[in-house]
Design a protein around this motif. Structure first.
Motif, PDB file in Angstrom:
ATOM      1  N   PHE A  96       0.856  -1.182   0.000  1.00 21.47           N
ATOM      2  CA  PHE A  96       0.000   0.000   0.000  1.00 21.47           C
ATOM      3  C   PHE A  96       0.891   1.230   0.000  1.00 21.47           C
ATOM      4  N   GLN A  97       0.330   2.335  -0.453  1.00 23.79           N
ATOM      5  CA  GLN A  97       1.093   3.578  -0.417  1.00 23.79           C
ATOM      6  C   GLN A  97       0.636   4.417   0.757  1.00 23.79           C
ATOM      7  N   MET A  98       1.561   5.157   1.305  1.00 24.04           N
ATOM      8  CA  MET A  98       1.170   6.086   2.343  1.00 24.04           C
ATOM      9  C   MET A  98       1.652   7.477   1.962  1.00 24.04           C
ATOM     10  N   LYS A 124     -12.975  10.021  -7.671  1.00 20.00           N
ATOM     11  CA  LYS A 124     -13.166   9.369  -6.372  1.00 20.00           C
ATOM     12  C   LYS A 124     -11.870   9.392  -5.557  1.00 20.00           C
ATOM     13  N   THR A 125     -10.778   9.022  -6.210  1.00 18.40           N
ATOM     14  CA  THR A 125      -9.493   9.045  -5.519  1.00 18.40           C
ATOM     15  C   THR A 125      -9.164  10.459  -5.075  1.00 18.40           C
ATOM     16  N   SER A 179      -5.093  -0.788  -3.967  1.00 16.83           N
ATOM     17  CA  SER A 179      -6.125  -1.122  -4.925  1.00 16.83           C
ATOM     18  C   SER A 179      -6.611  -2.530  -4.659  1.00 16.83           C
ATOM     19  N   GLY A 180      -7.918  -2.728  -4.797  1.00 16.02           N
ATOM     20  CA  GLY A 180      -8.497  -4.045  -4.541  1.00 16.02           C
ATOM     21  C   GLY A 180      -7.802  -5.144  -5.312  1.00 16.02           C
ATOM     22  N   ILE A 234      -9.429   2.311  -0.366  1.00 16.65           N
ATOM     23  CA  ILE A 234      -9.361   1.051  -1.119  1.00 16.65           C
ATOM     24  C   ILE A 234     -10.028   1.269  -2.473  1.00 16.65           C
ATOM     25  N   ASP A 235      -9.205   1.311  -3.514  1.00 18.17           N
ATOM     26  CA  ASP A 235      -9.733   1.513  -4.864  1.00 18.17           C
ATOM     27  C   ASP A 235     -10.225   0.168  -5.392  1.00 18.17           C
TER      28      ASP A 235
END
Ligand code: ADP
Ligand code: ZN
Length: 630
Positions: free
Chosen positions: A165-167, A222-223, A241-242, A274-275
């Protein structure tokens, strides 16, 4: 997928490095011995022993000594020899205490130069090069093996935890950067307050929601919205991302979810985004070939994590999807994603606002009217609009202009909608036929009261099309009438009608294929969805009836065989009636059509205003002749 591959590389590298190191050392020794032997051979002409050297120093026969510590030799120049003569080499002992003393005593110039031997340096460089070559080779092999599913690369990465994941500590996005989706923004404003001042809610016993589901097609922002919430609240933004969850090995996705929430808890308050949540959150136990264990485990883990913290723990999970219908109902239960916010495609006004946001950092010519662009781009998402302005900027730079003009913007729109421009058609019979086809569309549209006006007709090929007729869409009414639908069908058939009337039945072309497909689809919708036929107001199919995995495999037909036949008859009837009308319009205006085709052949493109002017002139001249006849 990329991340796991990288990890596999670094993991296996450490394992192989010892072997690679050995090979490199052997290579280094070989190279070095080769390099070193060369100067030694060249200089072994005159020689002198160590004691001989000491004697010569005492005798004052030595002019200069150069001590090479690396090779442990002294290069001696004797008195009376010229500087160009090769020096005499003396092999030194391990320690040479007297040598320096004697040199000093006899005032002989000497110098010690350990770097005189550059073969060591060359050897070192060669060694390094070899080593790098080896690593590159190894990486190549590893990359290849990890590309094949289940290859060693994959196997090695299994079960390891890695940050997928990115932070972002600060997203730098604010609500001001999100335009045109005001309703969604307003609803999300509250989420910012949840994060900033949770006490306000908890004090009165309110439970802060944990999850927000953003529903909308791709590129609607959305993002961007989720990032803006984090930016406004000044909290970190975690995103994944999912599709990243769904892995080859059972359990990997679940461990990723655990990792993500662990990190999020350490950094609370924060946003977890969560994309494409539909990739994990599909209805469980459905789809082809039964359930997918990995996905189910991942989803269960996600649900567990969301149940595991209280809303006031300061984590708000925002998920995005464009398929809320396929989501597992467990996800939508209260306490999970209990808020759903629809992020629609922007309306005319919304598009204008989005264009304004993205025009901020672009240099636009004064003539550019963002409102016109908004009008030309119905159905464009925020991402497409952003891309459009960027394309226009690139075109401007390519044309070496200082500011974006309407020309570049129109070209960019054409390109986004219809594809790349292709080389112009050569003048031929075929080109003339295409001209008739396009003018057919345009003239039928112009003669019909309920059709959108022609924007331009062009013979410049683009994407799949050899010629295109553009219309200016009438905006934002949201509803389409039956007359408008029929006008669309008639206009779409105008191309074929012109081919038939001018060239005859044998010469009609495949160029009308797309038109006919569109006609059939509109007519079918009129019959089965909108109750616009003799069959009456029955919904014979449901809206958006598509096949997708996760729910039923086959679309449910909601009518009998008998009804199916009736539907086909109705569709046929609508298409034929419209076709006849299109043919009539072409026949009645044959002279005008010929004139328009001549103009189009001549200048490749006719703008809408010019088109209407030619039509008006023709009408005027006709009414004059009619008056004269009376
Ligand atoms: P989604 O997540 O819905 O697929 P994104 O948020 O990733 O869409 O949008 C991609 C890009 O499109 C954004 O980075 C932004 O530049 C642009 N964009 C999309 N919608 C908007 C909007 N409403 N306002 C401003 N820019 C937008
Ligand atoms: Zn056509």
């Amino acid at each position: 997928m990329k991340g796991s591959r990288n990890f596999a590389q670094s993991l296996s590298l450490t394992k192989v490095r010892s072997k690679a190191g050995k090979t490199a050392v052997i290579g280094w020794m070989l190279l070095q011995s080769l390099l070193m032997s060369a100067p030694a051979m060249a200089q072994a002409r005159e020689s002198l022993s160590y004691t001989g050297l000491l004697k010569k120093i005492d005798a004052g026969e030595v002019e200069r000594v150069e001590i090479d510590e690396a090779q442990n030799v002294a290069r001696v120049r004797l008195q009376g020899k010229s500087k160009t003569d090769p020096p005499v080499e003396v092999q030194l002992l391990d320690r040479n205490p007297e040598l320096i003393d004697r040199l000093r005593k006899n005032k002989v110039t000497f110098e010690s130069d350990p770097t005189a031997d550059n073969s060591v340096v060359v050897g070192l460089i060669a060694n390094l090069l070899l080593f790098m070559l080896l690593i590159a080779g190894l990486l190549l092999i590893l990359r290849r093996s990890s590309n094949s599913p289940g290859g060693p690369g994959q196997a090695m990465s299994f079960g390891k935890s890695r940050a997928r994941f990115q932070m972002e500590a600060k997203t730098g996005v604010m609500f001001d950067d999100v335009a045109g989706i005001e309703e969604a923004k307003e609803e999300l404003q509250e989420v910012v307050t949840f994060l900033k001042k949770p006490e306000r809610f908890t004090a009165v016993g309110a439970r802060i929601p944990k999850g927000v589901l953003l529903v909308g097609s791709p590129g609607t922002g959305k993002t961007l919205l989720a990032k803006a919430i984090a930016g406004e609240a000044g909290v970190p933004f975690f995103s994944i991302s999912g599709s990243e969850f769904v892995e080859m090995f059972v359990g990997v996705g679940a461990s990723r979810v655990r990792d993500l929430f662990k990190k999020a808890k350490e950094n609370a308050p924060c946003i977890v985004f969560i994309d494409e949540i539909d990739a994990v959150g599909r209805q469980r136990g459905a789809g082809i070939g039964g359930g997918n264990d990995e996905r189910e485990q991942t989803l269960n883990q996600l649900l567990t994590e969301m149940d595991g913290f209280e809303g006031n723990a300061g984590i708000i999970v925002i998920a995005a999807t464009n398929r809320p219908d396929v989501l597992d109902s467990a996800l939508l239960r209260p306490g999970r994603f209990d808020r759903q916010i629809v992020v629609d495609l922007p309306t005319h006004k919304g598009r204008l606002k989005i264009l304004e946001v993205h025009a901020r950092n672009k240099r636009l010519a004064d003539e550019v009217c963002l409102d016109t662009i908004a009008q030309r781009t119905p159905g464009f998402s925020g991402a497409e609009l952003a891309n459009l302005l960027n394309e226009a900027a690139i075109l401007t730079a390519r044309r070496r202009k200082d500011a974006i003009t309407m020309l570049e913007i129109n070209d960019a729109i054409d390109r986004v909608i219809a594809g790349m421009e292709r080389p112009p058609l050569v003048d031929s019979k075929r080109k003339r036929l295409i001209a008739y086809h396009e003018v057919g569309h345009a003239i039928v549209a112009t003669m019909l009261k309920h059709h959108d006006p022609v924007q331009k007709v062009t013979l410049v090929p683009r994407g799949q099309a050899l010629g295109i007729t553009w219309f200016t869409p009438d905006e934002e009414q949201g509803l389409t009438t039956r007359a408008e639908k029929l006008a669309q069908i008639t206009c779409a058939l105008g191309g074929r009608a012109a081919e038939l009337i001018i060239y005859g039945e044998d010469e009609i072309t495949t160029g009308a294929g797309g038109d006919i497909q569109a006609v059939t689809s509109i007519a079918r919708q009129m019959v089965t969805l909108f109750g616009m036929s003799d069959l009456g107001n029955v919904a014979l199919e449901s809206m958006g009836n598509e096949v997708f995995l996760g729910r039923g495999l086959m679309p449910q037909s909601e009518y009998s065989e008998e009804m199916a036949t009736k539907i086909d008859q109705q569709v046929y009837q609508i298409a034929m009636q419209c076709y006849e009308e299109a043919c009539k319009i072409i026949r009645d205006n044959r002279e005008l059509v010929d004139r328009l085709v001549d103009v189009l052949m001549d200048q490749e493109t006719i703008e809408g205003d010019e088109f209407r002017k030619i039509v008006q002139e023709y009408r005027d001249s006709r009414s004059q002749t009619a008056n004269a006849a009376n």
